[in-house]
Design a protein around this motif. Sequence first.
Motif, PDB file in Angstrom:
ATOM      1  N   UNK A   1      61.288  18.556 -42.594  1.00 35.09           N
ATOM      2  CA  UNK A   1      60.427  18.436 -41.871  1.00 35.09           C
ATOM      3  C   UNK A   1      59.490  19.561 -41.703  1.00 35.09           C
ATOM      4  N   UNK A   2      60.049  20.905 -42.306  1.00 38.58           N
ATOM      5  CA  UNK A   2      59.223  21.759 -42.335  1.00 38.58           C
ATOM      6  C   UNK A   2      58.119  21.853 -43.314  1.00 38.58           C
ATOM      7  N   UNK A   3      58.476  21.132 -44.394  1.00 35.90           N
ATOM      8  CA  UNK A   3      57.513  20.967 -45.420  1.00 35.90           C
ATOM      9  C   UNK A   3      56.438  20.073 -45.058  1.00 35.90           C
ATOM     10  N   UNK A   4      56.877  18.910 -44.658  1.00 38.01           N
ATOM     11  CA  UNK A   4      55.930  17.889 -44.119  1.00 38.01           C
ATOM     12  C   UNK A   4      54.955  18.394 -43.148  1.00 38.01           C
ATOM     13  N   UNK A   5      55.430  19.258 -42.229  1.00 37.65           N
ATOM     14  CA  UNK A   5      54.504  19.731 -41.137  1.00 37.65           C
ATOM     15  C   UNK A   5      53.702  20.766 -41.962  1.00 37.65           C
ATOM     16  N   UNK A   6      54.149  21.645 -42.510  1.00 44.55           N
ATOM     17  CA  UNK A   6      53.425  22.487 -43.281  1.00 44.55           C
ATOM     18  C   UNK A   6      52.286  21.990 -44.066  1.00 44.55           C
ATOM     19  N   UNK A   7      52.473  20.944 -44.775  1.00 46.03           N
ATOM     20  CA  UNK A   7      51.542  20.367 -45.473  1.00 46.03           C
ATOM     21  C   UNK A   7      50.305  20.018 -44.863  1.00 46.03           C
ATOM     22  N   UNK A   8      50.191  19.959 -43.505  1.00 44.08           N
ATOM     23  CA  UNK A   8      49.032  19.572 -42.834  1.00 44.08           C
ATOM     24  C   UNK A   8      48.004  20.599 -42.568  1.00 44.08           C
ATOM     25  N   UNK A   9      48.665  21.718 -43.000  1.00 46.40           N
ATOM     26  CA  UNK A   9      47.782  23.180 -42.926  1.00 46.40           C
ATOM     27  C   UNK A   9      47.267  23.397 -41.611  1.00 46.40           C
ATOM     28  N   UNK A  32      57.915  29.257 -44.940  1.00 48.99           N
ATOM     29  CA  UNK A  32      56.799  29.721 -45.605  1.00 48.99           C
ATOM     30  C   UNK A  32      55.803  28.505 -45.560  1.00 48.99           C
ATOM     31  N   UNK A  33      56.396  27.256 -45.557  1.00 49.53           N
ATOM     32  CA  UNK A  33      55.080  26.195 -45.295  1.00 49.53           C
ATOM     33  C   UNK A  33      54.332  26.188 -43.923  1.00 49.53           C
ATOM     34  N   UNK A  34      54.821  27.279 -42.909  1.00 52.88           N
ATOM     35  CA  UNK A  34      54.085  27.457 -41.643  1.00 52.88           C
ATOM     36  C   UNK A  34      53.206  28.372 -41.841  1.00 52.88           C
ATOM     37  N   UNK A  35      52.678  28.907 -42.982  1.00 53.22           N
ATOM     38  CA  UNK A  35      52.072  30.109 -43.020  1.00 53.22           C
ATOM     39  C   UNK A  35      50.399  29.859 -42.494  1.00 53.22           C
ATOM     40  N   UNK A  36      49.889  28.592 -42.339  1.00 56.65           N
ATOM     41  CA  UNK A  36      48.691  28.248 -42.078  1.00 56.65           C
ATOM     42  C   UNK A  36      48.487  28.739 -40.565  1.00 56.65           C
ATOM     43  N   UNK A  37      49.538  28.722 -39.622  1.00 56.20           N
ATOM     44  CA  UNK A  37      49.510  28.709 -38.254  1.00 56.20           C
ATOM     45  C   UNK A  37      49.078  30.060 -37.813  1.00 56.20           C
ATOM     46  N   UNK A  53      67.499  33.535 -42.113  1.00 57.96           N
ATOM     47  CA  UNK A  53      67.613  35.126 -42.099  1.00 57.96           C
ATOM     48  C   UNK A  53      66.223  35.935 -41.817  1.00 57.96           C
ATOM     49  N   UNK A  54      65.235  35.239 -41.712  1.00 56.67           N
ATOM     50  CA  UNK A  54      63.855  36.053 -41.521  1.00 56.67           C
ATOM     51  C   UNK A  54      62.913  34.967 -41.035  1.00 56.67           C
ATOM     52  N   UNK A  55      61.856  35.426 -40.449  1.00 61.79           N
ATOM     53  CA  UNK A  55      60.907  34.684 -39.960  1.00 61.79           C
ATOM     54  C   UNK A  55      59.483  34.735 -40.856  1.00 61.79           C
ATOM     55  N   UNK A  56      59.685  35.088 -42.223  1.00 64.48           N
ATOM     56  CA  UNK A  56      58.842  35.079 -43.363  1.00 64.48           C
ATOM     57  C   UNK A  56      58.361  33.433 -43.247  1.00 64.48           C
ATOM     58  N   UNK A  57      56.862  33.605 -43.207  1.00 63.72           N
ATOM     59  CA  UNK A  57      56.001  32.384 -43.091  1.00 63.72           C
ATOM     60  C   UNK A  57      55.304  32.415 -41.670  1.00 63.72           C
ATOM     61  N   UNK A  58      55.580  33.275 -40.993  1.00 61.80           N
ATOM     62  CA  UNK A  58      54.909  33.213 -39.688  1.00 61.80           C
ATOM     63  C   UNK A  58      54.234  34.513 -39.621  1.00 61.80           C
ATOM     64  N   UNK A  59      53.504  35.047 -40.574  1.00 62.96           N
ATOM     65  CA  UNK A  59      52.819  36.349 -40.790  1.00 62.96           C
ATOM     66  C   UNK A  59      51.516  36.206 -40.057  1.00 62.96           C
TER      67      UNK A  59
END
Length: 257
Positions: A1-9, A32-37, A53-59
């Motif tokens: 789900x994360x990967x599919x959603x992130x692919x929309x950038x 990390x696939x959510x990094x465009x948000x 373990x972390x929120x890396x990807x939401x930077x």
Amino acid sequence: EINDFGANNYTHITETLFIGGLNQPSVFNDLTPLSSIKHLGIGLNVYDNNELTSLTGLENIETINRLHIINNDKLADISALSNITELPLDIRIDSNPVLTNLNGLQNITSVTDLILRNNSALLNLDDLNITAVTYTIEISENPLLTNINSLSNISIIYKDLIISQNNSLADIDGLSNLSSIYGFVTISQNDSLTAINGLSNLTLLEQELTINSNATLTDFCGIQTLITNGGPSGGYTVFNNAYNPTQQDIIDGNCSI
């Protein structure tokens, strides 16, 4: 789900981003696939993630109204949130058993509610730079928390102050600039608390003051100014502490033993 959603950038979400759901445990471990948000119209809810373990990807998130991080068994690092500078509504950090610090929230200066509850490894609030809380501060069930010094810039709370079941909290000196509270105050079951000098500048309390079941609390001189200026408007309830002075005791100078 994360990967599919992130692919929309996507860069903007008009309402809330849910990562997991309350009482619906997820196994997400890579955001990390959510990094465009960049912008969330309402909030970020990180709920019931057993492997995160972390929120890396939401930077890259910069604007948000509400932040809830609740019941994440392995979440130890929220530093990815450090680009958030405005958070008009509430912060709730609740039941994250390995989170030791709040690094990532240091650029947020004002919130409506600050709720820090049941974080069994949280050691301090040193990463907070909040200067204004509109409604409620609740700090409860954080057994290793030793101080709340980073709250020293807050002068007014328009609703309630709750400090409860923080077994290692030795003082509340971090509240020393607090002058007015328009709700109630509850200080209870803080086993290491010996004094409440952090309330020494409090002159206005519109509702009830309740101080109970603090096993080593013997010094109430921090509320002497409040009591001699008419006391809390909603009532004074003090019991089951190491010392339990009446309001008259405090007025007479018998504020500690």
